[in-house]
Write a protein that holds these residues in place. Structure first.
Motif, PDB file in Angstrom:
ATOM      1  N   SER A 366       0.846  -1.194   0.000  1.00 39.04           N
ATOM      2  CA  SER A 366       0.000   0.000   0.000  1.00 39.04           C
ATOM      3  C   SER A 366       0.880   1.243   0.000  1.00 39.04           C
ATOM      4  CB  SER A 366      -0.920   0.029   1.222  1.00 39.04           C
ATOM      5  OG  SER A 366      -1.794  -1.081   1.223  1.00 39.04           O
ATOM      6  N   LEU A 367       0.503   2.212  -0.815  1.00 37.58           N
ATOM      7  CA  LEU A 367       1.206   3.486  -0.890  1.00 37.58           C
ATOM      8  C   LEU A 367       0.160   4.588  -0.818  1.00 37.58           C
ATOM      9  CD1 LEU A 367       3.813   5.106  -1.313  1.00 37.58           C
ATOM     10  CD2 LEU A 367       3.400   4.953  -3.778  1.00 37.58           C
ATOM     11  N   GLY A 368       0.226   5.393   0.231  1.00 41.26           N
ATOM     12  CA  GLY A 368      -0.751   6.453   0.423  1.00 41.26           C
ATOM     13  C   GLY A 368      -0.096   7.812   0.456  1.00 41.26           C
ATOM     14  N   ALA A 369      -0.889   8.841   0.214  1.00 39.08           N
ATOM     15  CA  ALA A 369      -0.445  10.233   0.304  1.00 39.08           C
ATOM     16  C   ALA A 369      -1.492  11.002   1.094  1.00 39.08           C
ATOM     17  CB  ALA A 369      -0.264  10.842  -1.085  1.00 39.08           C
ATOM     18  N   PHE A 374      -7.100  15.010   3.610  1.00 31.04           N
ATOM     19  CA  PHE A 374      -7.529  14.009   2.631  1.00 31.04           C
ATOM     20  C   PHE A 374      -6.401  13.003   2.429  1.00 31.04           C
ATOM     21  CE2 PHE A 374      -7.578  12.511  -1.797  1.00 31.04           C
ATOM     22  CZ  PHE A 374      -8.812  11.882  -1.818  1.00 31.04           C
ATOM     23  N   THR A 375      -6.756  11.723   2.455  1.00 32.71           N
ATOM     24  CA  THR A 375      -5.777  10.653   2.279  1.00 32.71           C
ATOM     25  C   THR A 375      -6.255   9.720   1.178  1.00 32.71           C
ATOM     26  OG1 THR A 375      -5.170  10.730   4.619  1.00 32.71           O
ATOM     27  CG2 THR A 375      -4.543   8.756   3.389  1.00 32.71           C
ATOM     28  N   SER A 376      -5.371   9.427   0.244  1.00 30.03           N
ATOM     29  CA  SER A 376      -5.668   8.437  -0.796  1.00 30.03           C
ATOM     30  C   SER A 376      -4.623   7.337  -0.722  1.00 30.03           C
ATOM     31  CB  SER A 376      -5.661   9.081  -2.191  1.00 30.03           C
ATOM     32  OG  SER A 376      -4.383   9.620  -2.488  1.00 30.03           O
ATOM     33  N   THR A 377      -5.059   6.106  -0.930  1.00 28.76           N
ATOM     34  CA  THR A 377      -4.173   4.955  -0.807  1.00 28.76           C
ATOM     35  C   THR A 377      -4.383   4.011  -1.983  1.00 28.76           C
ATOM     36  OG1 THR A 377      -4.320   5.088   1.612  1.00 28.76           O
ATOM     37  CG2 THR A 377      -3.441   3.050   0.678  1.00 28.76           C
ATOM     38  N   ASP A 378      -3.294   3.644  -2.639  1.00 24.45           N
ATOM     39  CA  ASP A 378      -3.324   2.647  -3.695  1.00 24.45           C
ATOM     40  C   ASP A 378      -2.687   1.370  -3.168  1.00 24.45           C
ATOM     41  OD1 ASP A 378      -4.329   3.882  -6.344  1.00 24.45           O
ATOM     42  OD2 ASP A 378      -2.969   5.404  -5.561  1.00 24.45           O
ATOM     43  N   THR A 379      -3.404   0.266  -3.292  1.00 24.49           N
ATOM     44  CA  THR A 379      -2.924  -1.032  -2.806  1.00 24.49           C
ATOM     45  C   THR A 379      -2.814  -1.988  -3.983  1.00 24.49           C
ATOM     46  OG1 THR A 379      -3.949  -0.703  -0.640  1.00 24.49           O
ATOM     47  CG2 THR A 379      -3.381  -2.961  -1.257  1.00 24.49           C
ATOM     48  N   TYR A 380      -1.673  -2.678  -4.064  1.00 28.50           N
ATOM     49  CA  TYR A 380      -1.444  -3.671  -5.111  1.00 28.50           C
ATOM     50  C   TYR A 380      -1.207  -5.033  -4.450  1.00 28.50           C
ATOM     51  CZ  TYR A 380      -0.961   0.133  -8.456  1.00 28.50           C
ATOM     52  OH  TYR A 380      -1.199   1.223  -9.258  1.00 28.50           O
ATOM     53  N   ILE A 381      -2.031  -5.990  -4.834  1.00 31.31           N
ATOM     54  CA  ILE A 381      -1.872  -7.365  -4.365  1.00 31.31           C
ATOM     55  C   ILE A 381      -1.281  -8.176  -5.504  1.00 31.31           C
ATOM     56  CG2 ILE A 381      -3.079  -9.426  -3.555  1.00 31.31           C
ATOM     57  CD1 ILE A 381      -5.100  -7.625  -2.216  1.00 31.31           C
ATOM     58  N   ARG A 382      -0.175  -8.843  -5.241  1.00 29.03           N
ATOM     59  CA  ARG A 382       0.532  -9.611  -6.261  1.00 29.03           C
ATOM     60  C   ARG A 382       0.654 -11.061  -5.807  1.00 29.03           C
ATOM     61  NH1 ARG A 382       3.078  -4.474  -5.981  1.00 29.03           N
ATOM     62  NH2 ARG A 382       3.310  -3.464  -8.032  1.00 29.03           N
ATOM     63  N   VAL A 383       0.314 -11.969  -6.698  1.00 32.72           N
ATOM     64  CA  VAL A 383       0.432 -13.385  -6.370  1.00 32.72           C
ATOM     65  C   VAL A 383       0.489 -14.197  -7.657  1.00 32.72           C
ATOM     66  CG1 VAL A 383      -2.080 -13.586  -6.127  1.00 32.72           C
ATOM     67  CG2 VAL A 383      -0.603 -15.313  -5.107  1.00 32.72           C
ATOM     68  N   THR A 441     -13.743   5.262   1.741  1.00 29.26           N
ATOM     69  CA  THR A 441     -14.439   4.685   0.598  1.00 29.26           C
ATOM     70  C   THR A 441     -13.443   3.907  -0.246  1.00 29.26           C
ATOM     71  OG1 THR A 441     -14.084   6.687  -0.741  1.00 29.26           O
ATOM     72  CG2 THR A 441     -16.126   6.552   0.540  1.00 29.26           C
ATOM     73  N   GLY A 442     -13.966   2.979  -1.061  1.00 36.43           N
ATOM     74  CA  GLY A 442     -13.082   2.185  -1.903  1.00 36.43           C
ATOM     75  C   GLY A 442     -12.466   1.042  -1.136  1.00 36.43           C
ATOM     76  N   TYR A 443     -11.214   0.724  -1.452  1.00 36.84           N
ATOM     77  CA  TYR A 443     -10.542  -0.435  -0.852  1.00 36.84           C
ATOM     78  C   TYR A 443      -9.556  -0.020   0.235  1.00 36.84           C
ATOM     79  CZ  TYR A 443      -7.622  -4.513  -0.163  1.00 36.84           C
ATOM     80  OH  TYR A 443      -6.932  -5.556   0.418  1.00 36.84           O
ATOM     81  N   GLN A 444      -9.634  -0.712   1.363  1.00 35.58           N
ATOM     82  CA  GLN A 444      -8.631  -0.631   2.425  1.00 35.58           C
ATOM     83  C   GLN A 444      -8.319  -2.063   2.851  1.00 35.58           C
ATOM     84  OE1 GLN A 444      -7.262   2.137   3.554  1.00 35.58           O
ATOM     85  NE2 GLN A 444      -8.623   3.742   2.802  1.00 35.58           N
ATOM     86  N   LEU A 445      -7.074  -2.343   3.195  1.00 30.16           N
ATOM     87  CA  LEU A 445      -6.690  -3.700   3.557  1.00 30.16           C
ATOM     88  C   LEU A 445      -7.563  -4.231   4.687  1.00 30.16           C
ATOM     89  CD1 LEU A 445      -4.839  -6.173   3.432  1.00 30.16           C
ATOM     90  CD2 LEU A 445      -3.267  -4.982   4.976  1.00 30.16           C
TER      91      LEU A 445
END
Length: 519
Positions: A366-369, A374-383, A441-445
């Motif tokens: 997860s990488l947030g700013a 206001f906080t936005s977070t992009d999460t990438y799941i890799r498998v 809102t959206g996705y959080q781990l």
């Protein structure tokens, strides 16, 4: 520079100090609620405050109540729960707020709480809000606000103290007619000169009073000044008036959709920050112009510690978090079997039963700013996932495909950072956004949400029936690029909490929330 979610040294300078406080608030949202130790002391403190109005100073009676643990281990997150802040303004103060009778008032409070452990100090902001209420024609006005507060973590042995500091009260007043609304007001309040503003003391680490380091019944004093034993506590040293965790209602248990087992056991032991969650969704097969429903399956996650890296001017910062995990199906790292029905080559109905097999590490980055509002977070799941066919029916007739029918390699997604993450693997992306004081809102781990991606399905191998090679048939019918995937992750369960959160976990520590697939 990176700041862990701990009680850290106070930084000089107002801007740096305020940014540090905001970093506590932002990072706290990334710590599982279940990880917070169950409360076993009640805070109920009344304090005299002096508030400044445009017309002059007024006295206010402020009462703060909350629940906190009496003792935690080093590194365990602490959050005050059931937090209420009540501000009582005298009749004289109410008249100074508005010259007109009638109307209503809405309130929001900002209580600064000083946190200290030894020589280390920090500040946390306990926010609260209240629904509008009528302004009384006579008598005092009491405003009671509630809200969630950030967690704090002690990194060393020793008592950690919470002390009430400055209080801001934002008031929105409404008149009896739309054009009679007074202007909003903010009261800046400070504790009285001789006020005993200590809210609570939480022991961190081993208790020196116990022979084996365990807490003793008399080790923690009540913040109100009454002894923490005898009439006020039970025999194990816990406040008998502390709120108990209610059992999950039977109706809620009955309403939970059917789902496969998702529980840590001897074969898959839990770690210190272990979470489990269900995932379900759809995966398109572009060549067939159809989608396969992937029913709920279990994932085990080990959450990493979030790190905060401030911008040079402390106007915000970047939040990073790395976690790991596994698919889990009765001891195997794979999904539950799922079926997909296609019209093979557009005329022959075929039903395939398949599983997704994990072929390497599952990572969550997860990488947030944040600008602290206001906080936005992009999460990438890799498998890396291999698609295996375990059963096939063509036009209602079973067709044996053998025990090794699977893709020749992992499903492959476009990788935004191929230098850091080489090799073929599935990539799912989720984005979450949150304004301060509002739900995310959206996705959080932790809370879950939608995850989307696109994959190329490799060629098949090992598929045969009575000596006839079926690899080319499967490859021609299924393999190819541009296959859209949408998965829904449910709310995680903090599986190693001393008392499982009944809103997130079943009594046997499985995820309570089973997500509904969405296209």
């Amino acid at each position: 520079m990176r700041l862990h979610l701990t009680v850290g040294a106070t930084r000089p300078g107002t801007r740096g100090r305020n940014a540090t406080i905001a970093a506590f608030v932002v990072l706290a949202a990334m710590v599982p609620a279940g990880a917070v130790v169950a409360a076993d002391q009640s805070v109920d403190v009344s304090l005299p405050y002096t508030c400044t109005l445009p017309s002059g100073e007024v006295d206010a009676a402020v009462r703060v109540s909350a629940s906190l643990p009496a003792r935690v281990e080093v590194g365990e997150a602490i959050r005050a729960t059931d937090v209420e802040t009540s501000v009582e303004l005298s009749e004289e103060a109410v008249k100074k707020l508005t010259e007109k009778e009638g109307g209503a008032v809405s309130a929001a409070t900002r209580l600064t709480v000083d946190v200290a452990q030894g020589d280390s100090t920090a500040q946390a902001l306990w926010r609260g809000s209240a629904n509008p209420q009528p302004v009384p024609a006579t008598g005092p006005l009491t405003l009671t606000t509630t809200g969630d507060v950030p967690t704090v973590t002690g990194q060393d042995d020793g008592d950690l103290t919470f002390t009430a500091g400055a209080l801001g009260v934002d008031l929105a007043l409404t008149g009896t007619t739309p054009d009679s609304d007074p202007a909003p007001l903010t009261l800046e309040c400070t504790p009285g000169k001789d006020a005993a503003a200590l809210l609570a003391t939480v022991g961190v680490g081993d208790d020196p009073g116990g022979p084996d380091g365990s807490p003793t019944a008399s080790s923690t004093a009540s913040p109100s000044g009454t002894p923490g034993r005898d009439e006020g506590t039970t025999g194990d040293g816990q406040d008998k008036d502390a709120p108990e965790v209610a059992d999950r209602p039977a109706a809620e248990a009955d309403a939970r959709p059917a789902a496969p087992p998702c529980k840590y056991d001897d074969g898959y032991p839990a770690g210190p920050m272990s979470l489990n969650a269900y995932v379900a969704g759809y995966a398109n097969v572009r060549k067939q112009n159809a989608a396969a429903l992937i029913p709920p399956f279990c994932t085990m996650l080990e959450q990493g510690s979030p790190e905060f890296e401030p911008y040079p001017d402390w106007s915000g910062g970047v939040i990073r978090q790395h976690s790991t995990g596994d698919l889990y199906n009765n001891g195997r790292k794979e999904s539950m079997p799922f079926k997909a029905t296609f019209l093979t080559f557009r005329f022959m109905p075929a039903e395939a039963t398949m599983v997704l097999e994990q072929a390497g590490p599952l990572t969550v980055d997860s990488l947030g700013a944040t600008d602290f509002v206001f906080t936005s977070t992009d999460t990438y799941i890799r498998v890396p996932l291999v698609l295996r066919v375990i059963k096939l029916e063509v036009d209602g007739t079973p067709l044996n495909v053998g025990p090794t029918c699977r893709t020749s390699g992992s499903l492959k997604s476009p990788e935004p950072d191929s230098a850091k993450f080489p090799g073929d693997h599935l990539v799912l992306h989720g984005r979450g956004e949150q304004n301060s004081g509002e739900p995310a809102t959206g996705y959080q781990l932790l809370s879950g949400g939608p995850l989307t991606g696109e994959v190329t399905i490799p060629a098949f191998r090992g598929c045969s029936n009575a000596g006839e090679n079926l690899d080319r048939l499967f490859t021609a019918a299924v393999s190819g690029s541009g296959n859209y995937i949408k998965q829904m992750q449910g709310q995680t369960c903090y599986a190693v909490a001393e008392v499982p959160n009944p809103d997130e976990c079943t009594e046997d520590r499985q995820p309570l929330k089973v997500p509904v697939p969405e296209r």
